[in-house]
Write a protein that holds these residues in place. Structure first.
Motif, short mmCIF file in Angstrom:
data_model
loop_
_atom_site.label_atom_id
_atom_site.label_comp_id
_atom_site.label_asym_id
_atom_site.label_seq_id
_atom_site.Cartn_x
_atom_site.Cartn_y
_atom_site.Cartn_z
N ALA A 169 10.67 -12.70 2.21
CA ALA A 169 9.80 -11.82 2.68
C ALA A 169 10.03 -10.34 2.97
O ALA A 169 11.05 -10.30 3.98
N ALA A 170 9.68 -9.28 2.27
CA ALA A 170 10.32 -7.92 2.56
C ALA A 170 9.49 -7.32 3.97
O ALA A 170 8.65 -7.58 4.11
N ASN A 171 10.48 -6.96 4.83
CA ASN A 171 10.24 -5.98 5.68
C ASN A 171 10.30 -4.46 5.48
O ASN A 171 10.06 -3.59 6.59
N ASP A 172 11.10 -4.33 4.44
CA ASP A 172 11.22 -2.85 4.09
C ASP A 172 11.93 -2.85 2.63
O ASP A 172 12.58 -3.59 2.25
N VAL A 173 11.17 -1.90 1.82
CA VAL A 173 11.46 -1.66 0.45
C VAL A 173 11.49 -0.17 0.10
O VAL A 173 10.93 0.45 0.50
N THR A 174 13.11 0.24 -0.08
CA THR A 174 13.32 1.48 -0.57
C THR A 174 13.47 1.66 -1.95
O THR A 174 14.60 0.81 -2.65
N ILE A 175 12.92 2.70 -2.71
CA ILE A 175 13.15 3.06 -3.99
C ILE A 175 14.31 4.01 -3.91
O ILE A 175 14.27 5.05 -3.73
N LYS A 206 0.88 -1.08 0.06
CA LYS A 206 -0.11 -0.16 0.11
C LYS A 206 0.82 1.35 -0.14
O LYS A 206 0.75 2.33 -0.82
N LYS A 207 1.88 1.22 0.87
CA LYS A 207 3.14 2.30 0.98
C LYS A 207 3.44 2.66 -0.47
O LYS A 207 3.75 3.79 -0.85
N LEU A 208 4.17 1.56 -1.14
CA LEU A 208 4.80 1.53 -2.26
C LEU A 208 3.99 2.02 -3.54
O LEU A 208 4.46 2.92 -4.34
N GLY A 209 2.81 1.43 -3.91
CA GLY A 209 1.84 1.80 -5.01
C GLY A 209 2.63 0.83 -6.05
O GLY A 209 3.46 0.12 -5.52
N GLU A 210 2.67 1.25 -6.97
CA GLU A 210 3.23 0.44 -8.30
C GLU A 210 4.47 0.92 -8.49
O GLU A 210 4.80 2.11 -8.80
N ILE A 211 5.72 0.14 -8.63
CA ILE A 211 7.07 0.17 -8.91
C ILE A 211 7.12 0.23 -10.33
O ILE A 211 6.94 -0.89 -10.84
N ARG A 212 7.63 1.11 -11.16
CA ARG A 212 7.92 1.30 -12.45
C ARG A 212 8.96 0.21 -12.63
O ARG A 212 9.99 0.18 -11.99
N ARG A 213 8.84 -0.48 -13.67
CA ARG A 213 9.97 -1.52 -14.14
C ARG A 213 11.30 -0.58 -14.50
O ARG A 213 11.50 0.51 -14.81
N GLU A 214 12.33 -1.36 -13.75
CA GLU A 214 13.89 -0.97 -14.00
C GLU A 214 14.22 0.16 -13.07
O GLU A 214 15.26 0.68 -12.97
N SER A 215 13.19 0.50 -12.14
CA SER A 215 13.41 1.35 -11.06
C SER A 215 14.69 0.45 -10.18
O SER A 215 14.50 -0.70 -9.93
N VAL A 216 15.36 1.23 -9.39
CA VAL A 216 16.51 0.52 -8.83
C VAL A 216 15.90 0.53 -7.23
O VAL A 216 15.53 1.56 -6.60
#
Length: 467
Positions: A96-102, A59-69
């Motif tokens: 199983a992610a507990n944190d994802v940073t773009i 929910k927090k991330l939304g959609e991550i665009r392809r090829e984003s790091v």
């Protein structure tokens, strides 16, 4: 290798890592949202790892665009037996992610990484094209091949010696790339077409065994198996050899290379056949025969040698040796030694003279060539005369002839086109598939937009005025 931003690569984790806390970083190959949860395929050059993203993070991330790091922190989980992804080396697990940073967002790409694209588009955005799995594999095989070559040559006591890039313009067959000198106005360096003269001078120096993964620069038109502008070759020279010593060395190296880096490949014939030029031309109608028994088998490698070439060939517009006269050009180069028994023809009928040239052929394409060299100054001068080289042009080789007057050993060598050899072994159709940043068919670097104009100030500093 662990770094500050990741603990493992995306191709490293297995079921034995289950329960471990890990940090991964790479490119979002895909982000699939499935209800309240989502799945990311995280990619780097080592592989792909599936990331499970819980509802809160999704929910927090939304959609991550392809090829984003992105960077992912989480725990390694073993996947159920019926969910193992066998197409992935990491398919037995997911994180199983507990944190994802773009880390950085990607704009829409100008080419699809998993689809077809025009070659010039691929070359313009080569830094994106190199993300393709096939290109990663090509560069990895090239690296492993060069490492194998270096290890082999070291065990044979060859010295890896770097020769100059800024050198002298001498007539060696192709057009030179010239570099103007700011310090010596009106004079030019040339980029080396090959380290030919330097490696022969190293034999005069007593180096005895030399090799180099050498950059070569030739202003010639592109072909599928020829890179315009620049290419790399395995350059080899040795003192006191018979021709058989050079052939045996390359044959052993090639067999070692294929066994270590391309074990799925098989040879048509070992030892490699050693064929005579006249016989080859009669049977195959060209000097690079394809000896494979099954040409539809992509894993069959038909290596052979072609020997006993004519020392000279008639000059043609399609195959003109720049620096020679209009009638004769050398079949290989002007440093190639004639056969002793054919020296008698040099004064009466030069076209009859055979040479110690050796061409290395794979599946119908020349992938290397070399020769025993001329080491007598008088014979070298005679060859210059026979190919119609003017006395003025001969003076450009005075350093070679002088060096030979101080004690030169009999010597010979060979050069293998690294990218052409690997292209043929791997069954690729274009040399550009083996090179990180190749020029296109018009000899342009589309990434850097080169060649390009320079400023009037730069030209003035060099003493150059454009017409």
């Amino acid at each position: 290798m662990k770094t500050g931003l990741r603990t493992h690569s995306c191709g490293e984790l297995r079921k034995e890592h289950a329960g471990k806390s890990v940090t991964l970083a790479g490119w979002a190959d895909t982000h699939r949202i499935q209800g309240k949860v989502s799945f990311i395929l995280l990619r780097d050059r080592y592989g792909i790892t599936q990331i499970f993203v819980n509802p809160d993070i999704t929910k927090k991330l939304g959609e991550i665009r392809r090829e984003s790091v992105i960077q992912v922190k989480g725990e390694v989980k073993v996947r159920p037996e019926n969910q193992i992804r066998k197409e992935l080396s990491t398919g037995e697990i997911e994180v199983a992610a507990n944190d994802v940073t773009i880390l950085t967002k990607a704009e829409p790409l100008p080419l699809e990484l998993d689809g077809e694209a025009l070659e010039d588009t691929r070359l313009k955005y080569r830094y994106l094209d190199l993300r393709r799995k096939e290109m990663v594999e090509n560069l990895t095989k090239r690296h492993k091949s060069i490492q194998c070559i270096r290890n082999f040559m070291d065990k044979k006591h060859f010295l890896d010696i770097t020769t100059p890039i800024l050198t002298k313009s001498t007539p060696e067959g192709a057009r030179d790339y010239l570099v103007p000198s700011r310090v010596h106005k009106g004079k030019f360096y040339a980029l080396p077409q090959a380290p030919q003269q330097y490696k022969q001078l190293l034999m005069v120096a007593g180096v005895d065994k030399y090799f180099q993964i050498a950059p070569c620069f030739r202003d010639e038109d592109a072909r599928a198996d020829r890179a315009p502008g620049e290419f790399y070759q395995l350059d080899i020279e040795m003192s006191f050899p018979k021709q058989e010593d050079i052939l045996d060395l390359i044959e052993e190296l090639t067999i070692t290379l294929v066994k270590e880096v391309f074990p799925e490949k098989k040879f048509t014939q070992v030892p490699f056949p050693r064929l005579k030029y006249d016989d080859v031309m009669k049977k195959y109608k060209k000097d690079s025969p394809d000896i494979r028994k099954n040409k539809d088998d992509p894993d069959e490698l038909g290596f052979c040698w072609v020997l006993d070439f004519p020392l000279f060939q008639k000059q043609t517009e399609a195959d003109f040796f720049h620096g020679a006269g209009k009638e004769w050009g050398p079949s290989h180069n002007m440093f190639t030694a004639p056969k002793e028994e054919d020296l008698k023809y040099l004064d009466s009928d030069p076209g009859k003279a055979k040479s110690y040239q050796h061409d290395f052929v794979l599946n119908g394409s020349e992938v290397g060539g070399g020769a025993l060299r001329i080491y007598r100054p008088d014979l070298q001068s005679k060859i210059f005369d026979l190919i119609g080289m003017t006395k003025e042009k001969q003076k450009e080789f005075s350093h070679m002839l002088e060096a030979f007057s101080y004690g030169v050993p009999p010597h010979g060598g060979i050069a293998l086109g690294i990218d052409r050899l690997l292209m043929k072994i791997m069954g690729k159709t274009s040399l550009r598939e083996m090179i990180a940043f190749p020029k296109n068919k018009d000899a342009k670097d589309l990434v850097m937009d080169a060649p390009s104009a320079v400023t009037e100030e730069q030209l003035k500093e060099l003493g150059i005025k454009l017409r």
